[in-house]
Design a protein around this motif. Sequence first.
Motif, PDB file in Angstrom:
ATOM      1  N   HIS A  31      -8.980  -3.503  -2.244  1.00 51.32           N
ATOM      2  CA  HIS A  31      -8.062  -2.723  -1.417  1.00 51.32           C
ATOM      3  C   HIS A  31      -8.474  -1.237  -1.414  1.00 51.32           C
ATOM      4  O   HIS A  31      -8.547  -0.611  -0.352  1.00 51.32           O
ATOM      5  CB  HIS A  31      -6.646  -2.901  -1.982  1.00 51.32           C
ATOM      6  N   CYS A  69       0.859  -1.175   0.000  1.00 46.95           N
ATOM      7  CA  CYS A  69       0.000   0.000   0.000  1.00 46.95           C
ATOM      8  C   CYS A  69       0.895   1.224   0.000  1.00 46.95           C
ATOM      9  O   CYS A  69       1.881   1.274   0.725  1.00 46.95           O
ATOM     10  CB  CYS A  69      -0.884  -0.021   1.249  1.00 46.95           C
ATOM     11  N   GLU A 117      -0.150  -2.051  -4.477  1.00 42.98           N
ATOM     12  CA  GLU A 117      -0.330  -0.659  -4.754  1.00 42.98           C
ATOM     13  C   GLU A 117       1.006   0.058  -4.748  1.00 42.98           C
ATOM     14  O   GLU A 117       1.267   0.907  -5.573  1.00 42.98           O
ATOM     15  CB  GLU A 117      -1.237  -0.070  -3.684  1.00 42.98           C
ATOM     16  N   HIS A 165     -10.004   1.395   1.574  1.00 40.14           N
ATOM     17  CA  HIS A 165      -9.516   2.726   1.965  1.00 40.14           C
ATOM     18  C   HIS A 165     -10.675   3.697   2.156  1.00 40.14           C
ATOM     19  O   HIS A 165     -10.648   4.542   3.049  1.00 40.14           O
ATOM     20  CB  HIS A 165      -8.588   3.296   0.884  1.00 40.14           C
TER      21      HIS A 165
HETATM   22 NI    NI Z   1      -3.469   1.340  -0.142  1.00 40.90          NI
END
Ligand code: NI
Length: 507
Positions: A127, A85, A168, A131
Amino acid sequence: MIIRTFGDPVLRRKAAPVDRPGASIRRLARRMLEAMREAKGVGLAAPQVGVLRRLAVVDTGEGPLILVNPRITASSGSEVDWEGCLSFPGLLAEIERAQSVSVEALDVEGKRVWVEAEGFLARVLQHEIDHLDGIVILDRARAVRRVPEEEDDDGGEGNGEGPGSAEEAGPGSWPKAAHPLKVAFMGTPDFAVPTLRALVEAGHRVVGVVTRPDRPAGRGGRRMRPPPVKRAAAELGLEVWQGGAREVRTGLADVLAAWGADIGVVVAFGVILPSQVLRTPRLGCVNLHASLLPDYRGAAPIQRALMDGRRVTGVTVIQMDEGVDTGGIIAQQEVPIADDDTAGTLHDRLAVAGAGLVLHALELLAAGRAEPRPQPAGRSVPAPRIGPEDEVIDWGKTAQEIERQVRALDPVPGAHTVFRGRRVKVWRVERVDGPEETGPAREGPAGGTVRPEPGRVVGFDDGCPVVAAGSGAVVLRVLQPAGGSRMSGSDFVNGYRVGLGDRFGGR
Ligand code: NI
């Protein structure tokens, strides 16, 4: 456009829906795509750039997708893989996700769009939508690890299969400090090591490491064992100063002054610091504690949170004052507790989360933006050191309490009981299905039911003993007789010829 990293509270908040996408949303989306590409990422959600709106951008190599108010309408299958991330640089989390998802959203013109995705793209979408709900990878992680050094530069492999396939992030090491500080690090056990490494990798100048003296180890205590922090410091080529309470009282302030430290970073050092030491560095000393202070002040915050059956714990960085774990809070981050967490697995996640939080706190302090807030008074759960009385299983407790105790004391020191006069460590138990309140009950002689005596073997499950608790029962899955090695519950039953009605506990 700055991508927010762990410790930033905006990452934990739920984003609001976009009413109707207009020019400002289009502009935001464009800038997010730029920021994402610059960071070598494949997805970015608006909260990660500090905007609490339901907007995410994704590009897994098949062109950019801009999704407004995305939601998952269907999902199927499941897949476990490592993902990263942009808000947790340098970290990979092992996460179970649906293998395929259907996502409904608006495009930037406000038209309804549908995305059918599987595999890597499905993972990225899940994902990013997380968030938007304030959920980050640590919340879902079954395991967490650092990105190995050699993977640092090229952002994982191929289409995201296997380790290093940071979903990511173009994985890197910890983010470079914008304001590098001269840090005196004080810590002793394993818990402190990720923070020490993070400080070095972020580009802070660790001017010296303070740790406790080597301790006798091994049988007969003839070998001296250096604390984990000393070993890590040696690996990193850092200067080390060792001392216990007396040396700290008489000599540490001078050492910090000689090192010219801007700040002291204290992580599980194990010695209370006198005020003279706290005042020596320009920015004082900060402490990383493994709980959401003011809860679980004391020596065993991880074990106590597990024993209490908490669903969430966390890490806190405080500006140290003379009390124990009482200073003002600079930064705090929640970390959820999984049903199968042991003290060991939770410790590792908290240590990594804490390392990131310390970096965040140092940025705030160096930039003069830290605003330590006093801990709320009158609301604190103590977390005293684990003593011998905590290790003995009281079979009169509920099955749930016993199961938590076993996980809280794994890997050290282990919960134990007694069987035929011999001490037995209990490493893994499972609660038996059934109503918690009533537990296994049998037909009594008069036709009613009687509760079996706590500690009695009331059955077997796959050959493992099922033992009655104060309410409910537990299956003993992994045991270790004193002086022996770990064995399955069924091997124990065979080896000791355990029968129905045999009793654990007592003496
Ligand atoms: Ni992320």
